[in-house]
Design a protein around this motif. Sequence first.
Motif, PDB file in Angstrom:
ATOM      1  N   UNK A 171      44.592  28.294  -9.813  1.00 47.39           N
ATOM      2  CA  UNK A 171      44.178  28.390 -11.333  1.00 47.39           C
ATOM      3  C   UNK A 171      43.095  27.904 -11.420  1.00 47.39           C
ATOM      4  N   UNK A 172      42.060  28.579 -12.867  1.00 52.18           N
ATOM      5  CA  UNK A 172      40.983  27.955 -13.222  1.00 52.18           C
ATOM      6  C   UNK A 172      41.241  27.736 -14.818  1.00 52.18           C
ATOM      7  N   UNK A 173      40.906  27.150 -15.360  1.00 54.44           N
ATOM      8  CA  UNK A 173      40.784  26.570 -16.734  1.00 54.44           C
ATOM      9  C   UNK A 173      39.207  26.208 -16.959  1.00 54.44           C
ATOM     10  N   UNK A 174      39.431  25.451 -18.554  1.00 50.15           N
ATOM     11  CA  UNK A 174      38.509  25.336 -19.126  1.00 50.15           C
ATOM     12  C   UNK A 174      38.594  24.070 -20.538  1.00 50.15           C
ATOM     13  N   UNK A 175      38.866  23.167 -21.211  1.00 44.76           N
ATOM     14  CA  UNK A 175      39.411  22.246 -21.736  1.00 44.76           C
ATOM     15  C   UNK A 175      38.661  21.737 -23.701  1.00 44.76           C
ATOM     16  N   UNK A 176      38.563  22.156 -23.836  1.00 48.49           N
ATOM     17  CA  UNK A 176      37.480  22.165 -25.485  1.00 48.49           C
ATOM     18  C   UNK A 176      38.306  20.489 -25.652  1.00 48.49           C
ATOM     19  N   UNK A 177      37.096  19.451 -26.605  1.00 46.44           N
ATOM     20  CA  UNK A 177      37.947  18.805 -27.373  1.00 46.44           C
ATOM     21  C   UNK A 177      37.937  19.108 -28.670  1.00 46.44           C
ATOM     22  N   UNK A 178      38.649  18.241 -30.176  1.00 45.89           N
ATOM     23  CA  UNK A 178      38.293  19.538 -31.614  1.00 45.89           C
ATOM     24  C   UNK A 178      38.364  18.167 -31.990  1.00 45.89           C
ATOM     25  N   UNK A 179      37.599  17.735 -33.058  1.00 47.17           N
ATOM     26  CA  UNK A 179      37.309  16.067 -33.888  1.00 47.17           C
ATOM     27  C   UNK A 179      37.500  16.984 -35.069  1.00 47.17           C
ATOM     28  N   UNK A 180      38.719  17.010 -35.978  1.00 45.73           N
ATOM     29  CA  UNK A 180      39.485  17.347 -37.616  1.00 45.73           C
ATOM     30  C   UNK A 180      38.380  16.167 -37.843  1.00 45.73           C
ATOM     31  N   UNK A 181      37.424  16.292 -38.960  1.00 46.46           N
ATOM     32  CA  UNK A 181      36.921  15.254 -39.746  1.00 46.46           C
ATOM     33  C   UNK A 181      37.589  15.707 -40.838  1.00 46.46           C
ATOM     34  N   UNK A 182      37.074  14.212 -41.723  1.00 50.42           N
ATOM     35  CA  UNK A 182      37.477  14.486 -42.982  1.00 50.42           C
ATOM     36  C   UNK A 182      37.122  15.403 -44.428  1.00 50.42           C
ATOM     37  N   UNK A 183      37.207  16.273 -44.861  1.00 53.60           N
ATOM     38  CA  UNK A 183      37.309  17.057 -45.377  1.00 53.60           C
ATOM     39  C   UNK A 183      36.509  16.882 -47.307  1.00 53.60           C
ATOM     40  N   UNK A 184      35.818  16.704 -47.826  1.00 54.03           N
ATOM     41  CA  UNK A 184      35.735  17.600 -49.620  1.00 54.03           C
ATOM     42  C   UNK A 184      36.176  18.212 -49.755  1.00 54.03           C
ATOM     43  N   UNK A 185      36.966  17.966 -50.732  1.00 56.69           N
ATOM     44  CA  UNK A 185      37.817  18.288 -51.475  1.00 56.69           C
ATOM     45  C   UNK A 185      36.650  19.647 -52.699  1.00 56.69           C
ATOM     46  N   UNK A 186      36.340  18.587 -53.652  1.00 57.46           N
ATOM     47  CA  UNK A 186      35.489  18.066 -54.371  1.00 57.46           C
ATOM     48  C   UNK A 186      34.256  17.457 -54.861  1.00 57.46           C
ATOM     49  N   UNK A 187      33.760  17.562 -55.615  1.00 58.34           N
ATOM     50  CA  UNK A 187      32.222  16.595 -56.141  1.00 58.34           C
ATOM     51  C   UNK A 187      31.951  16.733 -57.170  1.00 58.34           C
ATOM     52  N   UNK A 188      32.909  16.756 -58.771  1.00 58.04           N
ATOM     53  CA  UNK A 188      32.227  16.886 -59.899  1.00 58.04           C
ATOM     54  C   UNK A 188      31.908  14.983 -60.489  1.00 58.04           C
TER      55      UNK A 188
END
Length: 498
Positions: A171-188
């Motif tokens: 078997x062969x494989x590749x591993x990715x790293x995912x970081x889900x940072x904060x999100x700005x929903x709105x700026x008013x």
Amino acid sequence: MELRIWSLCGFLVVLAVISHCSGNITSRKLSYKSTKKDVLDAHVMERRNVDNDDFLGDEGIDDEAQKDEGNEEEVVGVIQTEPKKYNVESGLSVRLACVVSPASVPVVNWDKLNGNEVVGLYFNKMKMNPAKFPSNKTEIISEGGVHDLVIHDLDSSDSGEYRCSVSQEAPVSVVHSLRVGPRIVSLTATNNGEVPEGSDLVLTCKVEGLPPPQIIWSRVGSGQEGSNGRLKEGDGTFSFDSVTIQNVKGNASGKYYCYAFNNLGSTQREIDIKVLEKPHAHVHRTEINTGIGDHAIFQCTSRGDPMPEITWFKDNVPVLVDNKHFFISKDGVNSNLTVIPAGISDFGTYTCLAHNYHGVHNRSAELVQRPVIDEVDVTGPKLSFKVHSHLPLEQVEVQLMDETGNINKFELPLPKNLQKTYDFSYEVSEAPGTYQAYLRAKNDKEWSRNTEPIKIKIEAEPINMQKSSIFLQNHAHSVRHSVTLVSSAFMYLLIRML
């Protein structure tokens, strides 16, 4: 005779062999026109006719043929994608890449690695664990050698490592790293970012993320690109996701930034703020001296948003510019009023009034015949200033008040030539100390207004200290006395030795 008999027998044998071969050749020609099954049947029957014991050998030959047919080479897959770190805002989508070569690789899997736990996502295109990953959460994009994993509507729980692998003997494989940072929903901002001067500006930055992100506010002022300064406690009142700036001024316009961050990442968003500035008027000189028939120029500068209109008044009455005594010229934010007095009634107070739909603002200046003093400068004990008077000067005076309140007056000599502007200087020669100076001048109309107090500080002269002669004399006497004692002791010792 015997020789002929043996020759005839040989000929008959050769003829029989040729006949047998011709039959085999004809049989083979017919076999090529038959199906594979007919060939095998004919072959088997022929072998049976020749020798029944050879039938089992044919079965061995068939097994070898079948074995050769299954000896095709196995396809070995290679993953061409390099491991990558993906940093994505919460609420967005991400596409994790996996390119396999050759495209005919039979099985490509996707898994999520949670520490020592492996959570299967896809077996080829078949979704695994639908309870943890709903159908609208993930999808596979498969085309040729591409087997990319797409994750939608990201949140902090999606952070982690994702593995794409090819199922094969090695078997062969590749591993990715995912970081889900904060999100700005709105700026008013208040009133969509356009606020009148003097009102309150409220900026609100709605954010999402786990752990809850922190927020920093900063600002780049209008015309100050590249100078991003963080908002501090004195600049406004801060809450978790908002800041309130009270009584905003015109210089509060610019770009405001909301910067959100936690240990998984960061993001920022900006908003333009425009302060609708009330009008402001500024006159360059509050008092102008001239004479009848001569001219005087009032200068007024305005600012505001939108740009204010300027109107001139004389003693609260609008100035009429349709006569030869008054002229108005405009240059951008500047408005100049030129007055040529025809009589005493043209002297008095002139007002520059700036107005836009946010309000009005005015500043006034006087047109006078009395002397006007300006451009006062102090350098150490020396005073220099100008006196404006279209009428001849009669007196120029400097008043000095010391720290006890005593006032001394000094009259300055007058220039011999009649001028409209006079330069004066005076050097204070009083005792060391701090003084307040006042200047005034008089022509045949009246005294000028006293100037604002001018601070003058006279330093004491440094004292040069000399060496005391007594010290020198005492020092010399001490040296001579010491020499005498040493000499006497030496003579006493010499006599004793004798």
